[in-house]
Design an enzyme around this catalytic site. Sequence first.
Site, PDB file in Angstrom:
ATOM      1  N   ASP A 153       1.089  -1.276   0.234  1.00  0.00           N
ATOM      2  CA  ASP A 153      -0.219   0.036  -0.054  1.00  0.00           C
ATOM      3  C   ASP A 153       0.612   0.871   0.223  1.00  0.00           C
ATOM      4  OD1 ASP A 153      -1.204   2.235   0.143  1.00  0.00           O
ATOM      5  OD2 ASP A 153      -2.957   1.352   2.633  1.00  0.00           O
ATOM      6  N   VAL A 154       1.044   2.231  -1.306  1.00  0.00           N
ATOM      7  CA  VAL A 154       2.077   3.582  -1.067  1.00  0.00           C
ATOM      8  C   VAL A 154       1.103   3.879  -0.223  1.00  0.00           C
ATOM      9  CG1 VAL A 154       2.409   2.926  -3.616  1.00  0.00           C
ATOM     10  CG2 VAL A 154       0.226   4.265  -3.218  1.00  0.00           C
ATOM     11  N   TYR A 159      -9.448  13.789  -6.941  1.00  0.00           N
ATOM     12  CA  TYR A 159      -8.209  14.086  -8.089  1.00  0.00           C
ATOM     13  C   TYR A 159      -7.307  14.964  -8.708  1.00  0.00           C
ATOM     14  CZ  TYR A 159      -5.703  11.276 -11.746  1.00  0.00           C
ATOM     15  OH  TYR A 159      -5.560  11.254 -12.439  1.00  0.00           O
ATOM     16  N   LYS A 161      -3.302  15.734  -7.372  1.00  0.00           N
ATOM     17  CA  LYS A 161      -2.328  15.741  -8.763  1.00  0.00           C
ATOM     18  C   LYS A 161      -2.354  16.830  -8.958  1.00  0.00           C
ATOM     19  CE  LYS A 161      -2.782  11.622 -11.037  1.00  0.00           C
ATOM     20  NZ  LYS A 161      -1.943  10.322 -10.560  1.00  0.00           N
ATOM     21  N   THR A 221      -6.473   3.215 -20.545  1.00  0.00           N
ATOM     22  CA  THR A 221      -5.983   2.346 -19.651  1.00  0.00           C
ATOM     23  C   THR A 221      -7.197   1.753 -19.288  1.00  0.00           C
ATOM     24  OG1 THR A 221      -5.341   2.901 -17.803  1.00  0.00           O
ATOM     25  CG2 THR A 221      -3.486   3.479 -19.746  1.00  0.00           C
TER      26      THR A 221
END
Length: 235
Positions: free
Chosen positions: A52-53, A144, A148, A179
Site C-alpha cells: 500500500d503506497v 482527484y 494531482k 488504460t
Amino acid sequence: MTGTPSAGTAVVTGAASGIGAAAAAELKRRGWSVAGLDLRPAPECDYTAQVDVGDPDAVAAAVAQVQERLGPVDCAVSVAGYYEMLPVSDITEQQWTRMLRVHVGGLVNLSRAVLTGMLERGTGSIVAVASELAVGGGSEDAHYAAAKGAILGVVRSLSAEVAGRGVRVNAVAPGPTDTPLLAADSPWRAPDYLRTLPLGRLVSAEEVALCIAFLADEATFCVGEVLNPNAGAVI
C-alpha cells in the site's frame, strides 16, 4: 533517441497495470532492473512487492528489500493511483483523505524511502505521474485534481531541494490515457470529447511510458519539469 542502457535499479509503483506496467516494461527494455510495488503482483518486473503506497513504513520496508535484492535504487517512478468522478458535495471525508493518501502520500513515501541513498551517492532520478487535470481541472474531479495538483507542488519543491546534490525530480502529466483505469463508458472516451483533441484520440500507456523513461534515463538537463502527453488537450 532510445536511451542509454543502465545497470541501475528502478522502482515503479503501480507497476501491475496501465501506465505503471508500461513504464516498468520500457525501463526494462532500456536495461534497468525493475522492481514493482503495487497492491497486486507485477509479474513482468524483476522483483515485486505487494504494498500500500500510502503506508510509509510499508514502502520503506519494500524499498529496503529491493535494494537488498537488486542493488541501490537509482530511479523511482511514482505511478500508483486511482480515478473516480464525484460532485464535490458528494465527496466524503474518507474519499478526500484516501485520494490524497494514495497519490500525494505515495509520491512522498517513495521519495523519502529512496532519497537517503540517492543523496549519499550524489545521483538519482524521481519521476512522478500527475495529470492534465492538475492544470486544467475538470467537472466532478475536485479531489482527484487536488491530489494531482499537489503532486506538481511536491515535484517542484523537492526538485529545488535536492537538485544541487545530484538528484533530479520531474513529472509527467498525461491527459486521459487509454488504460483500464478509464471505464468503457467514461466521458473521456466519448466521441464528442475525442473530437476536441487535436490528435483525435487518447494517448496510450506506452506513449506516456516513453516520457517517463526519457525523464528517468536521458533528460539529465531536466529538473522540476513537467511533460504533458495529452493529445493536445492542453496546449
